[in-house]
Design an enzyme around this catalytic site. Structure first.
Site, PDB file in Angstrom:
ATOM      1  N   GLU A  37      58.619 -47.804 -18.195  1.00  0.00           N
ATOM      2  CA  GLU A  37      58.538 -47.434 -16.780  1.00  0.00           C
ATOM      3  C   GLU A  37      59.697 -48.119 -16.047  1.00  0.00           C
ATOM      4  O   GLU A  37      59.808 -49.341 -16.053  1.00  0.00           O
ATOM      5  CB  GLU A  37      57.207 -47.885 -16.170  1.00  0.00           C
TER       6      GLU A  37
ATOM      7  N   LYS B 212      44.616 -58.357  -0.822  1.00  0.00           N
ATOM      8  CA  LYS B 212      45.902 -59.073  -0.913  1.00  0.00           C
ATOM      9  C   LYS B 212      47.038 -58.067  -1.024  1.00  0.00           C
ATOM     10  O   LYS B 212      47.257 -57.452  -2.052  1.00  0.00           O
ATOM     11  CB  LYS B 212      45.951 -60.018  -2.118  1.00  0.00           C
TER      12      LYS B 212
ATOM     13  N   CYS C 223      54.031 -44.600  -9.372  1.00  0.00           N
ATOM     14  CA  CYS C 223      53.380 -44.691 -10.681  1.00  0.00           C
ATOM     15  C   CYS C 223      53.190 -43.325 -11.326  1.00  0.00           C
ATOM     16  O   CYS C 223      53.181 -43.197 -12.532  1.00  0.00           O
ATOM     17  CB  CYS C 223      52.048 -45.414 -10.538  1.00  0.00           C
TER      18      CYS C 223
ATOM     19  N   GLY D  33      48.242 -56.265 -14.909  1.00  0.00           N
ATOM     20  CA  GLY D  33      46.919 -55.685 -15.156  1.00  0.00           C
ATOM     21  C   GLY D  33      46.256 -56.338 -16.364  1.00  0.00           C
ATOM     22  O   GLY D  33      45.067 -56.715 -16.321  1.00  0.00           O
TER      23      GLY D  33
ATOM     24  N   GLY E   7      49.283 -51.976  -9.880  1.00  0.00           N
ATOM     25  CA  GLY E   7      50.555 -52.674 -10.089  1.00  0.00           C
ATOM     26  C   GLY E   7      51.017 -52.513 -11.516  1.00  0.00           C
ATOM     27  O   GLY E   7      50.691 -51.522 -12.188  1.00  0.00           O
ATOM     28  N   SER E   8      51.735 -53.502 -11.990  1.00  0.00           N
ATOM     29  CA  SER E   8      52.338 -53.394 -13.319  1.00  0.00           C
ATOM     30  C   SER E   8      51.287 -53.540 -14.418  1.00  0.00           C
ATOM     31  O   SER E   8      50.280 -54.245 -14.250  1.00  0.00           O
ATOM     32  CB  SER E   8      53.416 -54.466 -13.488  1.00  0.00           C
ATOM     33  N   THR E   9      51.559 -52.934 -15.543  1.00  0.00           N
ATOM     34  CA  THR E   9      50.663 -53.030 -16.697  1.00  0.00           C
ATOM     35  C   THR E   9      50.566 -54.484 -17.163  1.00  0.00           C
ATOM     36  O   THR E   9      49.488 -54.958 -17.541  1.00  0.00           O
ATOM     37  CB  THR E   9      51.169 -52.102 -17.822  1.00  0.00           C
ATOM     38  N   GLU E  10      51.681 -55.188 -17.060  1.00  0.00           N
ATOM     39  CA  GLU E  10      51.706 -56.595 -17.486  1.00  0.00           C
ATOM     40  C   GLU E  10      50.701 -57.437 -16.680  1.00  0.00           C
ATOM     41  O   GLU E  10      49.881 -58.164 -17.255  1.00  0.00           O
ATOM     42  CB  GLU E  10      53.133 -57.094 -17.252  1.00  0.00           C
TER      43      GLU E  10
ATOM     44  N   GLU F 210      44.865 -49.502 -11.822  1.00  0.00           N
ATOM     45  CA  GLU F 210      45.766 -48.344 -11.757  1.00  0.00           C
ATOM     46  C   GLU F 210      47.147 -48.893 -12.053  1.00  0.00           C
ATOM     47  O   GLU F 210      47.724 -49.619 -11.238  1.00  0.00           O
ATOM     48  CB  GLU F 210      45.654 -47.714 -10.360  1.00  0.00           C
TER      49      GLU F 210
HETATM   50  P1  NDP Z   1      53.208 -56.616  -9.905  1.00  0.00           P
HETATM   51  O1  NDP Z   1      52.232 -56.035 -10.852  1.00  0.00           O
HETATM   52  O2  NDP Z   1      53.742 -57.971 -10.181  1.00  0.00           O
HETATM   53  O3  NDP Z   1      52.595 -56.674  -8.415  1.00  0.00           O
HETATM   54  C1  NDP Z   1      51.525 -55.908  -7.941  1.00  0.00           C
HETATM   55  C2  NDP Z   1      50.587 -56.770  -7.103  1.00  0.00           C
HETATM   56  O4  NDP Z   1      50.002 -57.775  -7.928  1.00  0.00           O
HETATM   57  C3  NDP Z   1      51.295 -57.534  -5.977  1.00  0.00           C
HETATM   58  O5  NDP Z   1      50.413 -57.667  -4.876  1.00  0.00           O
HETATM   59  C4  NDP Z   1      51.541 -58.877  -6.614  1.00  0.00           C
HETATM   60  O6  NDP Z   1      51.743 -59.909  -5.652  1.00  0.00           O
HETATM   61  C5  NDP Z   1      50.254 -59.076  -7.385  1.00  0.00           C
HETATM   62  N1  NDP Z   1      50.336 -60.040  -8.485  1.00  0.00           N
HETATM   63  C6  NDP Z   1      51.424 -60.422  -9.200  1.00  0.00           C
HETATM   64  N2  NDP Z   1      51.077 -61.344 -10.122  1.00  0.00           N
HETATM   65  C7  NDP Z   1      49.739 -61.544  -9.997  1.00  0.00           C
HETATM   66  C8  NDP Z   1      48.795 -62.387 -10.670  1.00  0.00           C
HETATM   67  N3  NDP Z   1      49.162 -63.209 -11.659  1.00  0.00           N
HETATM   68  N4  NDP Z   1      47.505 -62.335 -10.291  1.00  0.00           N
HETATM   69  C9  NDP Z   1      47.109 -61.519  -9.290  1.00  0.00           C
HETATM   70  N5  NDP Z   1      47.966 -60.716  -8.611  1.00  0.00           N
HETATM   71  C10 NDP Z   1      49.257 -60.718  -8.959  1.00  0.00           C
HETATM   72  O7  NDP Z   1      54.403 -55.605  -9.751  1.00  0.00           O
HETATM   73  P2  NDP Z   1      55.894 -55.936  -9.296  1.00  0.00           P
HETATM   74  O8  NDP Z   1      55.896 -55.907  -7.838  1.00  0.00           O
HETATM   75  O9  NDP Z   1      56.428 -57.180  -9.928  1.00  0.00           O
HETATM   76  O10 NDP Z   1      56.693 -54.712  -9.924  1.00  0.00           O
HETATM   77  C11 NDP Z   1      57.142 -54.802 -11.287  1.00  0.00           C
HETATM   78  C12 NDP Z   1      56.993 -53.482 -11.995  1.00  0.00           C
HETATM   79  O11 NDP Z   1      55.616 -53.100 -11.991  1.00  0.00           O
HETATM   80  C13 NDP Z   1      57.680 -52.302 -11.328  1.00  0.00           C
HETATM   81  O12 NDP Z   1      59.020 -52.231 -11.657  1.00  0.00           O
HETATM   82  C14 NDP Z   1      56.879 -51.153 -11.867  1.00  0.00           C
HETATM   83  O13 NDP Z   1      57.315 -50.826 -13.147  1.00  0.00           O
HETATM   84  C15 NDP Z   1      55.470 -51.696 -11.921  1.00  0.00           C
HETATM   85  N6  NDP Z   1      54.677 -51.356 -10.732  1.00  0.00           N
HETATM   86  C16 NDP Z   1      53.762 -50.368 -10.833  1.00  0.00           C
HETATM   87  C17 NDP Z   1      53.043 -49.971  -9.727  1.00  0.00           C
HETATM   88  C18 NDP Z   1      52.046 -48.888  -9.797  1.00  0.00           C
HETATM   89  O14 NDP Z   1      51.721 -48.305  -8.772  1.00  0.00           O
HETATM   90  N7  NDP Z   1      51.480 -48.594 -10.943  1.00  0.00           N
HETATM   91  C19 NDP Z   1      53.253 -50.579  -8.416  1.00  0.00           C
HETATM   92  C20 NDP Z   1      54.190 -51.670  -8.410  1.00  0.00           C
HETATM   93  C21 NDP Z   1      54.873 -52.007  -9.538  1.00  0.00           C
HETATM   94  P3  NDP Z   1      53.213 -60.261  -5.090  1.00  0.00           P
HETATM   95  O15 NDP Z   1      54.085 -59.083  -5.283  1.00  0.00           O
HETATM   96  O16 NDP Z   1      52.947 -60.563  -3.668  1.00  0.00           O
HETATM   97  O17 NDP Z   1      53.693 -61.445  -5.855  1.00  0.00           O
END
Ligand code: NDP
Length: 503
Positions: free
Chosen positions: A405, A199, A308, A257, A252-255, A274
Site C-alpha cells: 500500500e 483520538k 484505503c 492494527g 489506519g495502517s495494518t502495522e 479498518e
Molecule cells: P497509523 O496507523 O500510524 O495512524 C493511524 C492512527 O493510529 C493515528 O491516529 C495514529 O496516531 C494512531 N496510532 C499510531 N500508533 C499507535 C499506537 N501504537 N497505538 C494506538 N494508536 C496509534 O498510520 P500513519 O499515519 O503512520 O500512516 C502510515 C501508513 O498507514 C500510510 O502510508 C498508509 O499506508 C496507512 N494508512 C491507512 C489508512 C486507512 O485508512 N486504512 C489511514 C492512514 C494510514 P498519530 O498519527 O497521531 O500518531
C-alpha cells in the site's frame, strides 16, 4: 498563530477565521480543557507549510481522565435516555453539521490538503450519516423465541434477546479523511448507547475540535463524547491499554492494527479494524471506455491516493491495454494540481513531507525499470507536499509498487489475456489485502461472476469505491475485522443478551 488572509490562496469564510482565532483544546467530561501537561502541538497546511494552529496534545493522563468521564457517563444519565431521545440528539447534531458544512470543509482542506469539492461532499455526507444512525437508534430491537424442550417444557418458558451497548469505546482515526473517519465511528456508537473517547490523528486535529463543540451544542450529556488529540504512541496506546475501555475501533495502517490486536489480547477487548488496501481494478475488453478512462484513473487518484479503498492494481485486457493507458495518461496529465481551496483543484498535497518521500521512493524504484512510467512521476518543487498523478505500466506481480500500500497517487498497471475468469480472479486476489475493488465490463454475466470471485469486502461494477452510510464496508484478509456503515456498523457497538424466563 498570526495567520493572515495572505496565507491562503482563497478567502476563508468568517466562521473559519473565528475557529482559527480560537483555541483547540481537548474535550473531557463536557469541558474544553488544556492537556494536563500543558503540552501543545502545531498543525500545518500541507499545501503551503504555513503553521495553522496550536492544539492541546493529550497523553496518558488526559486519556485516563477522558475514559473515566466516559465510564461515569455510561452508567449515568446517558444510560437512562430512551432510544428515541438518543435519535433526537443525533438528528440535532446532523442539523448542526448542515449549518456548519462550509467551516468544516474549509478546515479539512487546510489541515488535510483534500480538494474543496471533496471536503464539501464529505461534510454533507457526515450530516447524512448522523441522520441515518438516528434512524437505527430508533430500531434497535431483539427477538423472542422458546427454549428447547430439554431446557424447559414447551409453553413453560420464553426467551428474548436484548441488544445492549458494548460500553466505553476507544476510537482511533487516521488523517486521510479526518472528519468522516470520526463521524462514521461516532454515529453508530452513539446510536447504540455507547460512550466514546475519540483520538484523532496528530497530523489533522482541527475539525475534531469543532465536532466536539457541535456535539456539546446538540445537548449530548457531559462525558458521552470525549476528544483527546495526541500522538499514537502515547495517547493512542494509553487508550488501547485502558482497562475501562471495552472496545477499540481503529482505522489506519495494518502495522498499527496488528499492534492493537496484540495489546487487546491481554484483557480481550473487542476490536474492529479498518486497515490498508491494494485493491484490484479489472477492465474487460468490452468496457465502456468513455467511462472507464476517468473512472479507473479516479479509482487511484481520488484523495491523492491517500485512500484505503483506492484501486491501485489495475488489470487491463490486452485488447484495450494501449487505448486505456493512453486515455488515462491524458486524464492524469490534465488533473489540476494545487491548493485544495482552489475550486478547480483535483490533486492536493500529500499529508506530510514524510509521506511524500515515502511515495516517491516507490516511484523512483519503478522508474529504474523494467516497468514504464507513462504519466507523472515527479514531485513539484515545494512549498507543499505535492506528487504528480503517476501511472506505472507493464508492472509484474512481484514488484513492490504492486504489492504494498503506497497511499499516494501511484497506479500500477498489468496486462492480462484471455477470458478465464478464475485465472483473472487469481491475479486480482494475489494480495494480502481485500478491502475494495472494481470490475469494468458491459456484460452482466461477466460483471456478477467477477464480483463474486474478487476476495474483497466491497466490489463496484463500472464505478469504484461507491460507499455510503447504508453500505457495509470493511476488509477481507489483512484489510481488517468487522464492517462499518449500515446495520453491520451498528452491530459493532452492541452486545446481544439472551434472557430465558420460566413462566
Ligand atoms: P497509523 O496507523 O500510524 O495512524 C493511524 C492512527 O493510529 C493515528 O491516529 C495514529 O496516531 C494512531 N496510532 C499510531 N500508533 C499507535 C499506537 N501504537 N497505538 C494506538 N494508536 C496509534 O498510520 P500513519 O499515519 O503512520 O500512516 C502510515 C501508513 O498507514 C500510510 O502510508 C498508509 O499506508 C496507512 N494508512 C491507512 C489508512 C486507512 O485508512 N486504512 C489511514 C492512514 C494510514 P498519530 O498519527 O497521531 O500518531
Amino acid at each position: 498563530m498570526t495567520l493572515t488572509a495572505a496565507d491562503f490562496p482563497v478567502e476563508l469564510s468568517p466562521g473559519t477565521w473565528d475557529v482559527l482565532r480560537g483555541d483547540f483544546p481537548l474535550l473531557i467530561d463536557g469541558k474544553f480543557v488544556s492537556s494536563a501537561s500543558g503540552a501543545a502541538g502545531v498543525t500545518h497546511d500541507p499545501a503551503t507549510g504555513a503553521a495553522l494552529a496550536d492544539f492541546a496534545l493529550g497523553d496518558a493522563v488526559d486519556v485516563d481522565l477522558a475514559v473515566r468521564a466516559a465510564h461515569k457517563a455510561f452508567g449515568g444519565p446517558w444510560s437512562k435516555l430512551s432510544h428515541f431521545e438518543r435519535a433526537r440528539l443525533l438528528r440535532k447534531l446532523a442539523d448542526l453539521f448542515e449549518a456548519n458544512t462550509q467551516v468544516l470543509a474549509e478546515l479539512e482542506v487546510i489541515d488535510n490538503g483534500m480538494p474543496m469539492w471533496l471536503a464539501g461532499l464529505t461534510a454533507r455526507n457526515n450530516a447524512e450519516l448522523f441522520h441515518y444512525y438516528a434512524g437505527w437508534a430508533e430500531r434497535i430491537e431483539g427477538t423472542t423465541t422458546t427454549p428447547p424442550a430439554h431446557v424447559l417444557a414447551a409453553g413453560e418458558a420464553l426467551t428474548y434477546t436484548l441488544r445492549e451497548p458494548v460500553g466505553v469505546v476507544g476510537q482511533i482515526v487516521p488523517w486521510n479523511v479526518p472528519l468522516s473517519m470520526a463521524c462514521l465511528k461516532l454515529a453508530p456508537a452513539l446510536a447504540a448507547g455507547c460512550t466514546v473517547v475519540l483520538k484523532p490523528a496528530e497530523e489533522t486535529p482541527l475539525s475534531a475540535v469543532v465536532l466536539g463543540r457541535l456535539i456539546m451544542e446538540a445537548g449530548f450529556p457531559e462525558g458521552v463524547v470525549n476528544i483527546v488529540n495526541g500522538d499514537g504512541a502515547t495517547a493512542g496506546a494509553a487508550l488501547v491499554r485502558h482497562p475501562l475501555v471495552s472496545k477499540i475501533s481503529f482505522t489506519g495502517s495494518t502495522e498499527v492494527g496488528k499492534l492493537i490486536v496484540r495489546e487487546c489480547a491481554d484483557d480481550l477487548k473487542k476490536v474492529s479494524l479498518e486497515l490498508g488496501g491494494k485493491s484490484p481494478v479489472i477492465v474487460f475488453p468490452d468496457a465502456d471506455m468513455a467511462k472507464a478512462v476517468p473512472g479507473v484513473a479516479m479509482a487511484t487518484f481520488f484523495l491523492q491516493g491517500q485512500n484505503c479503498m483506492a484501486g491501485t492494481r489495475i488489470f487491463v485486457h490486452a485488447d484495450i491495454y494501449d487505448e486505456l493507458l493512453e486515455g488515462m495518461a491524458a486524464f492524469a496529465g490534465s488533473m489540476k494540481i494545487g491548493h485544495g481551496l482552489h475550486a478547480d483543484t483535483m490533486i492536493g498535497p500529500l499529508i506530510s513531507a514524510k509521506q511524500k518521500a515515502r511515495v516517491m521512493s516507490y516511484v523512483d524504484e519503478a522508474r529504474a525499470g523494467p516497468a514504464r512510467i507513462v504519466a507523472g512521476g515527479k514531485a513539484p518543487e515545494g512549498p507543499g507536499h505535492f506528487v504528480e498523478p503517476t501511472i506505472v505500466a507493464d508492472t509484474t506481480p512481484d514488484m513492490r509498487v504492486v504489492r504494498e500500500e503506497i497511499f499516494g497517487p501511484v497506479m500500477a498497471v498489468q496486462r492480462f489475456e484471455g477470458d478465464d475468469l478464475d485465472a483473472i480472479a487469481a491475479m486480482a486476489n494475489d494480495s494480502d489485502f481485500g478491502l475494495s475493488g472494481s470490475v469494468w465490463t458491459q456484460d452482466l454475466s461477466t460483471a456478477h461472476k467477477m464480483a463474486a470471485r474478487v476476495r474483497s469486502g466491497h466490489v463496484s461494477v463500472n464505478t469504484h469505491g461507491a460507499v455510503g452510510a447504508n453500505i457495509p464496508f470493511g476488509g477481507f484478509k489483512q484489510s481488517g475485522w468487522g464492517r462499518e456503515f449500515g446495520r453491520e456498523g451498528l452491530d459493532l457497538y452492541l452486545e446481544t443478551k439472551a434472557v430465558t424466563v420460566a413462566l
